[in-house]
Scaffold this motif. Structure first.
Motif: not given
Length: 408
Positions: A37, A43, A48, A158, A162, A166, A178, A180
């Motif tokens: 995360r 990110a 994702l 998913a 990203l 996003d 998020l 990842v």
């Protein structure tokens, strides 16, 4: 991952179509990248790992899309409406009085009962009342709660790499981090006694290593961690040992050169002995000699040694391999451009033609063949026209799938 059952037989198979090769690869490769995360600012560029569902609606409340005057359309009979209140963004909205209007600003909540907003440029204010323009329809200039995203609905799927868009959506939804996928560690070898690292002196019959830096740049652009492991010399024992060493610390091994049929092409044999070869030779131009397999369970992709062919097969095969291993979604269909040339090609083979784009008389992009030259032509081009296996002839005006060069 073991691929021994698919080792190439003594009588070599016919070159495989690109789509069939990718189906074979995806069927044999598991998603290997772990999950972590990250805060939103870190990110971007990652894949994702899990679907993100909206914890709230966007917008979270009915609001005005413009600066203007909010009112109830059924209350308006054409006469000026008295302005009863003023509602800036961030304030609470009072109930709108019957037959009245409210001064409102962009992003401010609509007063209960208000269903229409007149833009301030279209009204005339006189003596504390506002004269509205004719022709307004119910809901004009209003943004309703959830019209962008409804709470509970899928916001970001998913498998998406990203981007800033996003990140903006996740931030608007109140998310701070998020899930990842980890970046894949890709061990990268160039091969051949004739190959010299860039910056080192050249032997009379030597060449500089163009593939190593080129593939490093592509892998980094695609979100991997490229590990430059040097040059494999044409010695079977050295090739076998160094591939085995790389397998213990990498998620994927990539070589350029050494997978053809020459007496000094030792990589293919070493991979076959250490794991297995599931695919060898593609029906593709440029780039026919290409291998996919594993070294002691670590996935392996062997690209051609020719830099132009290595570049094309990296786009056509290596990128999908990385996406699959890393949990990414398959690539979207390529955009189309119009052909500005005519040519014929062999049926049953996918060809990647270097092209430059120019703007046609109608403003649309037209593809023209790039200048000749193995690397200078590649550098001068804007990308490739992807000519599929069932295509036999190209005419001016035909629509062609276009694969742009990765940026960065």
């Amino acid at each position: 991952m073991s691929l021994r059952s698919c080792d190439a037989p003594a009588n070599e198979p016919a070159p495989m179509r690109v789509a069939d090769a990718l189906a074979l690869i995806r069927g044999r490769l598991p998603i290997s990248a772990g999950v972590e995360r990250l805060i939103l600012g870190e990110a971007a560029g990652r894949i994702l790992a899990q679907d993100v569902f909206a914890p709230l609606s966007l917008p979270p409340f009915d609001n005005s899309a413009v600066d203007g005057y909010a009112f109830r359309l059924d209350d308006w009979g054409g006469a000026p409406l008295p302005v009863a209140a003023r509602v800036p963004a961030g304030a609470s909205a009072p109930a709108i009085p019957p037959g009245g209007a409210v001064r409102i600003f962009t992003g401010a909540p609509l007063p209960p009962g208000a269903d229409t907003v007149a833009m301030q440029e279209d009204v005339h204010v006189e003596g504390g009342a506002v004269r509205l323009p004719e022709g307004l329809t119910r809901g004009a200039n209003c943004r309703r709660a959830g019209e962008d995203v409804r709470a509970g609905n899928l916001a970001v799927p998913a498998g998406r790499r990203l981007g800033a868009r996003d990140i903006a959506l996740a931030a608007a939804l109140g998310l701070r981090e998020l899930p990842v996928r980890h970046r894949l560690r890709v061990g990268l070898f160039s091969t051949g006694d004739e190959v010299t690292a860039t910056g080192d002196g050249l032997a009379p019959s030597g060449i500089h290593d163009a593939n190593g830096p080129m593939l490093t740049a592509l892998l980094a652009r695609w979100g991997a961690i490229p590990l430059q492991l040097g040059i494999l010399r044409d010695d079977p024992a050295i090739v076998t040992r160094r591939l085995a060493e790389a397998a213990s610390g990498c998620d994927l091994i990539v070589t350029s050169g050494g997978v053809s049929v020459g007496e000094e092409d030792h990589v293919r044999a070493a991979v076959g002995g250490a794991g297995g070869i599931a695919l060898w030779r593609l029906a593709i131009k440029p780039g026919r000699p290409l291998a996919f397999g594993d070294v002691g369970g670590t996935p392996f992709v062997g690209l051609p040694g020719n830099p132009g062919a290595a570049y094309v097969t990296a786009l056509a095969i290596l990128l999908p391999v990385l996406l699959h291993l890393g949990g990414g979604a398959e690539e979207a269909p390529l955009p189309l451009v119009r052909s500005g040339f005519a040519m014929t090609k062999r049926l049953g083979r996918r060809e990647y033609l270097r092209v430059c784009l120019r703007t046609g008389d109608d403003g649309l992009s037209v593809a023209m063949p790039a200048p000749t030259g193995a690397l200078s032509g590649l550098a001068a081009s804007d990308g490739f026209a992807e000519l599929h296996e069932d295509c036999e002839a190209i005419r001016p005006g035909d629509l062609l799938p276009f694969r742009a060069h990765p940026l960065g």
